[in-house]
Scaffold this motif. Structure first.
Motif, PDB file in Angstrom:
ATOM      1  N   ASP A   2       0.817  -1.217   0.000  1.00  0.00           N
ATOM      2  CA  ASP A   2       0.000   0.000   0.000  1.00  0.00           C
ATOM      3  C   ASP A   2       0.848   1.264   0.000  1.00  0.00           C
ATOM      4  O   ASP A   2       0.675   2.155   0.836  1.00  0.00           O
ATOM      5  CB  ASP A   2      -0.957  -0.010   1.189  1.00  0.00           C
ATOM      6  CG  ASP A   2      -1.915  -1.189   1.143  1.00  0.00           C
ATOM      7  OD1 ASP A   2      -2.740  -1.243   0.216  1.00  0.00           O
ATOM      8  OD2 ASP A   2      -1.804  -2.067   2.023  1.00  0.00           O
ATOM      9  N   ASN A   3       1.802   1.314  -0.918  1.00  0.00           N
ATOM     10  CA  ASN A   3       2.608   2.490  -1.164  1.00  0.00           C
ATOM     11  C   ASN A   3       2.623   2.756  -2.676  1.00  0.00           C
ATOM     12  O   ASN A   3       1.726   2.284  -3.397  1.00  0.00           O
ATOM     13  CB  ASN A   3       4.026   2.297  -0.614  1.00  0.00           C
ATOM     14  CG  ASN A   3       4.103   2.519   0.877  1.00  0.00           C
ATOM     15  OD1 ASN A   3       4.019   3.635   1.363  1.00  0.00           O
ATOM     16  ND2 ASN A   3       4.255   1.427   1.637  1.00  0.00           N
ATOM     17  N   LYS A   4       3.613   3.496  -3.137  1.00  0.00           N
ATOM     18  CA  LYS A   4       3.708   3.830  -4.567  1.00  0.00           C
ATOM     19  C   LYS A   4       5.066   3.431  -5.130  1.00  0.00           C
ATOM     20  O   LYS A   4       5.600   4.102  -6.019  1.00  0.00           O
ATOM     21  CB  LYS A   4       3.467   5.328  -4.765  1.00  0.00           C
ATOM     22  CG  LYS A   4       2.081   5.793  -4.309  1.00  0.00           C
ATOM     23  CD  LYS A   4       1.909   7.298  -4.458  1.00  0.00           C
ATOM     24  CE  LYS A   4       0.529   7.737  -3.964  1.00  0.00           C
ATOM     25  NZ  LYS A   4       0.356   9.209  -4.057  1.00  0.00           N
ATOM     26  N   PHE A   5       5.648   2.352  -4.590  1.00  0.00           N
ATOM     27  CA  PHE A   5       6.900   1.855  -5.148  1.00  0.00           C
ATOM     28  C   PHE A   5       6.638   1.371  -6.572  1.00  0.00           C
ATOM     29  O   PHE A   5       5.581   0.792  -6.867  1.00  0.00           O
ATOM     30  CB  PHE A   5       7.457   0.719  -4.290  1.00  0.00           C
ATOM     31  CG  PHE A   5       7.937   1.156  -2.933  1.00  0.00           C
ATOM     32  CD1 PHE A   5       9.121   1.861  -2.799  1.00  0.00           C
ATOM     33  CD2 PHE A   5       7.198   0.875  -1.785  1.00  0.00           C
ATOM     34  CE1 PHE A   5       9.569   2.273  -1.551  1.00  0.00           C
ATOM     35  CE2 PHE A   5       7.636   1.286  -0.542  1.00  0.00           C
ATOM     36  CZ  PHE A   5       8.830   1.991  -0.419  1.00  0.00           C
ATOM     37  N   SER A   6       7.618   1.582  -7.437  1.00  0.00           N
ATOM     38  CA  SER A   6       7.397   1.291  -8.854  1.00  0.00           C
ATOM     39  C   SER A   6       8.628   0.624  -9.464  1.00  0.00           C
ATOM     40  O   SER A   6       9.610   0.347  -8.782  1.00  0.00           O
ATOM     41  CB  SER A   6       7.067   2.580  -9.608  1.00  0.00           C
ATOM     42  OG  SER A   6       8.132   3.521  -9.470  1.00  0.00           O
ATOM     43  N   GLY A   7       8.521   0.393 -10.794  1.00  0.00           N
ATOM     44  CA  GLY A   7       9.632  -0.218 -11.506  1.00  0.00           C
ATOM     45  C   GLY A   7       9.645  -1.726 -11.342  1.00  0.00           C
ATOM     46  O   GLY A   7       8.750  -2.328 -10.743  1.00  0.00           O
ATOM     47  N   GLU A   8      10.681  -2.335 -11.872  1.00  0.00           N
ATOM     48  CA  GLU A   8      10.812  -3.786 -11.774  1.00  0.00           C
ATOM     49  C   GLU A   8      11.379  -4.180 -10.403  1.00  0.00           C
ATOM     50  O   GLU A   8      12.098  -3.410  -9.770  1.00  0.00           O
ATOM     51  CB  GLU A   8      11.725  -4.311 -12.882  1.00  0.00           C
ATOM     52  CG  GLU A   8      11.175  -4.102 -14.288  1.00  0.00           C
ATOM     53  CD  GLU A   8      12.059  -4.740 -15.342  1.00  0.00           C
ATOM     54  OE1 GLU A   8      13.107  -5.304 -14.966  1.00  0.00           O
ATOM     55  OE2 GLU A   8      11.695  -4.696 -16.518  1.00  0.00           O
ATOM     56  N   ILE A   9      11.007  -5.378 -10.003  1.00  0.00           N
ATOM     57  CA  ILE A   9      11.641  -5.923  -8.796  1.00  0.00           C
ATOM     58  C   ILE A   9      13.028  -6.401  -9.212  1.00  0.00           C
ATOM     59  O   ILE A   9      13.157  -7.277 -10.059  1.00  0.00           O
ATOM     60  CB  ILE A   9      10.811  -7.088  -8.228  1.00  0.00           C
ATOM     61  CG1 ILE A   9       9.431  -6.583  -7.807  1.00  0.00           C
ATOM     62  CG2 ILE A   9      11.529  -7.740  -7.042  1.00  0.00           C
ATOM     63  CD1 ILE A   9       8.503  -7.663  -7.284  1.00  0.00           C
ATOM     64  N   PRO A  10      14.097  -5.826  -8.643  1.00  0.00           N
ATOM     65  CA  PRO A  10      15.444  -6.090  -9.155  1.00  0.00           C
ATOM     66  C   PRO A  10      15.913  -7.520  -8.878  1.00  0.00           C
ATOM     67  O   PRO A  10      15.439  -8.175  -7.938  1.00  0.00           O
ATOM     68  CB  PRO A  10      16.309  -5.073  -8.406  1.00  0.00           C
ATOM     69  CG  PRO A  10      15.566  -4.820  -7.142  1.00  0.00           C
ATOM     70  CD  PRO A  10      14.107  -4.907  -7.489  1.00  0.00           C
ATOM     71  N   VAL A  11      16.834  -7.970  -9.715  1.00  0.00           N
ATOM     72  CA  VAL A  11      17.380  -9.325  -9.522  1.00  0.00           C
ATOM     73  C   VAL A  11      18.134  -9.420  -8.202  1.00  0.00           C
ATOM     74  O   VAL A  11      18.323 -10.511  -7.666  1.00  0.00           O
ATOM     75  CB  VAL A  11      18.298  -9.709 -10.700  1.00  0.00           C
ATOM     76  CG1 VAL A  11      17.517  -9.747 -11.996  1.00  0.00           C
ATOM     77  CG2 VAL A  11      19.475  -8.735 -10.820  1.00  0.00           C
ATOM     78  N   GLU A  12      18.567  -8.259  -7.668  1.00  0.00           N
ATOM     79  CA  GLU A  12      19.311  -8.263  -6.402  1.00  0.00           C
ATOM     80  C   GLU A  12      18.449  -8.692  -5.220  1.00  0.00           C
ATOM     81  O   GLU A  12      18.973  -8.866  -4.103  1.00  0.00           O
ATOM     82  CB  GLU A  12      19.883  -6.868  -6.127  1.00  0.00           C
ATOM     83  CG  GLU A  12      21.088  -6.498  -6.962  1.00  0.00           C
ATOM     84  CD  GLU A  12      20.695  -6.107  -8.398  1.00  0.00           C
ATOM     85  OE1 GLU A  12      21.596  -5.991  -9.242  1.00  0.00           O
ATOM     86  OE2 GLU A  12      19.478  -5.907  -8.646  1.00  0.00           O
ATOM     87  N   ILE A  13      17.154  -8.849  -5.459  1.00  0.00           N
ATOM     88  CA  ILE A  13      16.316  -9.330  -4.353  1.00  0.00           C
ATOM     89  C   ILE A  13      16.780 -10.697  -3.871  1.00  0.00           C
ATOM     90  O   ILE A  13      16.521 -11.102  -2.736  1.00  0.00           O
ATOM     91  CB  ILE A  13      14.834  -9.374  -4.786  1.00  0.00           C
ATOM     92  CG1 ILE A  13      13.946  -9.510  -3.546  1.00  0.00           C
ATOM     93  CG2 ILE A  13      14.578 -10.498  -5.789  1.00  0.00           C
ATOM     94  CD1 ILE A  13      12.469  -9.373  -3.819  1.00  0.00           C
TER      95      ILE A  13
END
Length: 985
Positions: A461-472
């Protein structure tokens, strides 16, 4: 022979006169040395007294103090003494000081010490004494210090204690007193320290006679079942420094002048039912620790707290305080802990918080604070916990907090924050919990290596955007990842399958696309997966059906196609939630899912079908109507009538047979009671039906049977055999009866009676409403919570878990150290720790226990008993074991409580002990191994110490493990919130 000169004769006589007392003194020392050497022998020649010998003066021995060349003090603390106190102790005629604490002395109160006529200091604490304190204890009339704490004394404290008129210190804490404490203690006019804490006295008010104790400096009555109001006479205790009345049942208000006591340094009134406001003014300017948490207090917090320059701990959480924090609170130089959560506080948090002191814990959550987060909270570089969730805070997170390397938990969820998170915060080494949900944070997850210590990330419930990075993939210890309802896009990251420790994964409400990789098979611990409301496509991977712990699966509102894998059907026995609606699925649903539990799991998939009409889907096959055949119809009716008559006759015959059998059975059953019973064997035998069955095991079945209309129940364990009871089960039955029938301890399950016949044995126990510990730790993974009896909460919080650990340890300590014949349980495990309605722990299932002779240190076992995951390693190569096998098993239970992991499967093919020691060898921080459900800043240190105790208990060598008495002592110190250090090396 020549005569001596007169002068020489005078000198010789004078020298002889001087030498007489010297010889007397020398004889006295020799006599006392002989007494002490005999005493050493009577004490069992402990190696700790090796310095006692016949070639040196006792006054030079480390344990001895002398006055005028006579023994006056014996320091025998922690000398591994296990025998009774020898009567010859009092042959030391000048003995004034005797310390026997931290030993293993058993038996009743040592009345032999009445003969020590000059004894002033007597410390018997931390031993294994049992029974009542005798009425004639007043015979120790010379005592000024009397400590019998941490034993197993029971009954009442005798009024005669009030006749020990010289007492300055009296400690009777941590015993099993279950009667009363006497008002006559008020007669001890010289008393300066009084500690009656941690005893289950009957509900009592503090006697008004205690108001005569005007010299009191230390008053310690935490958890003693006190009721009524806190007496006003405390206002007159001008010397009072330490007052602890926490965890009682006080009502009313805080005495009006209590905070006017200028010498008061520590005040603990938490966990009562106090109401009203904090009295003012506050003149106790030396206050160091102040805890009024978990009451019903209200009003504003007095501004006088800003003057308390010595204040270190400020705890007022879980009350109803209103208004703002005192304006100068942030300037106090010694303040390390602020816990004001769960109140109704308002205003802005001062930006200088943390700038003037070494702030370690800052918890202002669940209030109504507004404005920005103070930027100096970590100015001293020691902040471990920042918890400010559920307020009205706004603005951005200060960059300075991103560089706070000591942070362990960071909780800002449910506020109005915005902007981007400081990039350094994602990589903070010690951070284990990052909780930011329900704000307006924006930006992307960083594309560089993330903190591998993180075990819990909640950013929904925020506004984070973009791809989930491979560094996860570098979040290798992540257990919970909640990122619902953000703006994440791009392909579903295959790298997320590297997070093999995941238990909860929520990515619903984003814009993710692509297919799910088959590598999700690595999620062996996952119990909740929600990927709904994305744009995922392709087939649902069949491997989802192989995830062993999966309970909740939501893949709805995506673009999945093809058939539902049959493997998902195999999840049905344990699935508590399934939603595959609003996709493009086709074909027949797995037959296991054709029941009402999943009637809404497949909506809006037009090409799905089912055979069972209870599911709102089209039928998978068309079945044409066959022509009616009236003859067949009549034949069927006649056959049904005949069958009904046969069944009716059979039921009549069976009923009569059962009546006769029951009359015969009641005649052949024998009842042996150990308590006063309010039921008969008929009540029990007539209710041994499948409807009352609540469990089964290797030796029989367990029933819950209602014994009266008020709802009281008992638990019945039935051990039976088709023929005569076999030898093994007979031994188990006799073992339980022999042990439990003679045990009386509040942490051992109570055996009410046994009922036996030729081929069956019944053990009737008190019924434990909350069943076994394992069902609470893992019940939500193994079964629905509705099956768990009277459930009050969906999980156990840490204080409850610690209470359970202490209770179980008390039970085992009793078995090992306090029973007339010591007992090894041999099967300690979480399923054998039962919980009553108040979550008090009781040790159960003694079918494998063995009696030990009083003098034996080991016992030969004919077979290896116990349960995998809890077995001590010596079981594999030794036929002789001692009580340390129970210590090992208890250590496993303690690790279960702290980590939330199962004993026999903590990680892949490793047991919990193997997993814990492997992580220790790799120097992995303990905080990462704690159960994320209960990893709160307020209890983190306690959990870490408890984890270390579990590790020490599970050492490979029995000799290096502590005794249960030592384990219990440390756990009780944790409950007292004392700082401890446990070394694992």
């Amino acid at each position: 022979m020549s005569k001596l000169p007169l002068s020489s004769l005078f000198f010789f006589s004078f020298f002889l006169f001087l030498s007489i007392p010297l010889k007397v003194i020398s004889q006295e020392i020799n006599t006392e040395r002989t007494l002490l050497l005999n005493l050493k022998q009577q004490l069992g020649n402990p190696s700790s007294l090796a310095s006692w010998n016949d070639s040196s003066s006792p006054c030079n021995w480390p344990e001895i103090n002398c006055t005028a060349d006579s023994v006056t003090q014996l320091h025998l603390s922690n000398k591994n003494i296990s025998v009774s106190i020898p009567p010859t102790t009092c042959d030391l005629k000048n003995l004034t000081f005797l310390n026997l604490s931290y030993n293993y002395i058993t038996g009743e109160f040592p009345t032999v010490l009445y003969n020590c006529s000059k004894l002033q200091v007597l410390d018997l604490s931390q031993n294994l004494f049992v029974g009542p304190v005798p009425d004639d204890v007043y015979r120790l009339s010379t005592l000024t210090y009397f400590n019998i704490g941490a034993n197993n004394f029971s009954g009442n404290l005798p009024p005669s204690i009030g006749r020990l008129s010289k007492l300055q210190t009296l400690f009777t804490h941590q015993n099993l007193f279950n009667g009363t404490f006497p008002k006559e203690i008020g007669n001890l006019s010289n008393l300066e320290e009084l500690g009656l804490a941690y005893n289950e006295f009957v509900p009592m008010k503090i006697p008004h006679e205690f108001g005569q104790l005007r010299k009191l400096k230390y008053f310690w009555m935490i958890q003693t079942n006190l009721i009524g109001e806190i007496p006003e006479f405390f206002n007159n205790f001008s010397s009072l420094e330490h007052l602890n009345l926490a965890q009682n049942n006080f009502v009313g208000t805080i005495p009006s002048q209590l905070l006017l006591l200028k010498n008061l340094t520590k005040l603990y009134l938490y966990k009562n039912n106090l109401t009203g406001e904090i009295p003012r003014p506050i003149e106790a300017l030396g206050l160091v620790e102040f805890d009024l948490s978990e009451n019903n207090l209200n009003g504003s917090i007095p501004e006088d707290f800003s003057r308390l320059q010595s204040l270190v701990f400020f705890n007022i959480f879980s009350n109803h305080f209103t208004g703002e924090l005192p304006p100068g609170l942030h300037r106090l130089p010694n303040l390390t802990t602020i816990r004001v959560f769960q109140n109704k506080l308002t205003g802005v948090l001062a930006p200088e918080f943390g700038l003037h002191s070494n702030l370690e814990e800052f918890d202002v959550s669940e209030n109504q604070f507004s404005g920005q987060l103070p930027e100096n909270l970590c100015a001293a570089g020691v902040l471990t916990g920042l918890v400010a969730h559920t307020n009205n805070l706004s603005g951005q997170v200060p960059e300075s907090l991103g560089n706070c390397s000591t942070l362990r938990t960071f909780q800002l969820q449910n506020n109005k924050f915005s902007g981007e998170i400081p990039q350094a915060l994602w990589t903070t080494f010690n951070l284990s919990a990052l909780m930011l949900s329900n704000n307006s944070f924006s930006g992307k997850l960083p594309s560089h290596q993330l903190s591998w210590n993180l075990s819990r990330v909640e950013i929904s419930d925020n506004k984070f955007s973009g791809e989930i990075p491979v560094e996860i993939a570098t979040w290798s210890n992540l257990v919970v990842f909640k990122a619902s309802n953000n703006l994440f896009s791009g392909k579903f990251p295959k790298e997320i399958t590297n997070l093999s420790r995941l238990i909860t994964l929520l990515l619903d409400g984003n814009d993710l696309s692509g297919e799910l990789p088959s590598e999700i098979v690595s999620w062996r611990s996952l119990d909740t997966l929600n990927l709904s409301s994305n744009k995922l496509s392709g087939k649902i991977p069949a491997v989802i059906g192989t995830l062993p712990d999966l309970l909740n699966l939501d893949l709805s509102e995506n673009e999945f196609s093809g058939e539902i894998p049959p493997e998902i059907g195999t999840l049905s026995p344990r699935l508590t939630f399934l939603n595959l609606s609003s996709n493009r699925l086709t074909g027949k649903i797995p037959i296991q899912l054709e029941n009402l539990a999943f009637e809404k799991s497949f909506l809006n998939n037009p090409d799905l079908c089912a055979d069972d009409p209870v599911i709102a889907l089209p039928s998978c096959s068309y079945k044409p109507h066959e022509p009616k055949k009236s003859s067949s119809k009549y034949v069927a009716i006649v056959a049904a009538c005949l069958a009904f008559l046969v069944i009716l006759s059979t039921l009549f015959i069976v009923r009569e047979y059962r009546r006769k059998k029951r009359r015969h059975c009641l005649a052949t059953w024998k009842l042996t009671s150990f308590q006063r019973l309010n039921f008969t064997e008929g009540n029990i035998l007539s209710n041994l039906t499948e409807n009352n069955l609540i469990g089964s095991g290797g030796s029989g079945k367990v029933y819950r049977i209602l014994i009266n209309r008020s709802g009281e129940s008992v638990a019945v364990k039935k051990i039976c055999n088709a023929k005569k009871l076999d030898c093994k089960l007979e031994k188990e039955f006799l073992a339980e009866v022999e042990i439990l029938g003679n045990i009386r301890h509040s942490n051992i399950v109570k055996l009410l009676c046994c009922i036996s016949s030729e081929d069956s044995k019944l053990l009737v126990y008190e019924y434990m409403e909350n069943q076994s510990l394992d069902k609470w730790l893992y019940g939500n993974k193994r079964r629905s919570m509705s099956e768990m009896g009277s459930v009050r909460r969906a999980f156990l919080d840490w204080p409850t878990r610690l209470q359970i650990a202490v209770g179980a340890a008390q039970g085992l300590c009793y078995l090992h150290h306090d029973c007339p014949t010591p007992i090894i349980h041999r099967d300690v495990k979480s399923s054998n720790i039962l919980l009553d309605s108040e979550f008090k722990a009781k040790i159960a299932d003694f079918g494998l226990a063995k009696m030990l002779s009083r003098h034996a240190t080991t016992h030969t076992m004919s077979v290896v008993a116990g349960s995998f995951g809890y077995l001590a390693p010596e079981y594999a190569h030794a036929t002789k074991v001692n009580a340390k096998v129970d210590v090992y098993s208890f250590g496993v239970v303690l690790l279960e409580l702290v980590t939330g992991r199962e004993a026999n499967r903590a990680d892949e093919n490793m047991s919990l002990v193997e997993w814990a020691w492997q992580n220790f060898s790799r120097k992995r921080p303990i905080v990462e191994m704690l159960d994320p459900e209960i990893t709160e800043a307020t209890h983190l240190d306690e959990m870490i110490v408890a984890y270390k105790i579990g590790m020490v208990c599970t050492r490979a060598s029995p000799a290096t493990r502590p005794s249960m008495k030592e384990v219990l002592h440390v756990l009780q110190m944790i409950m007292e919130r004392k700082e401890l250090e446990v070394t694992l090396a």
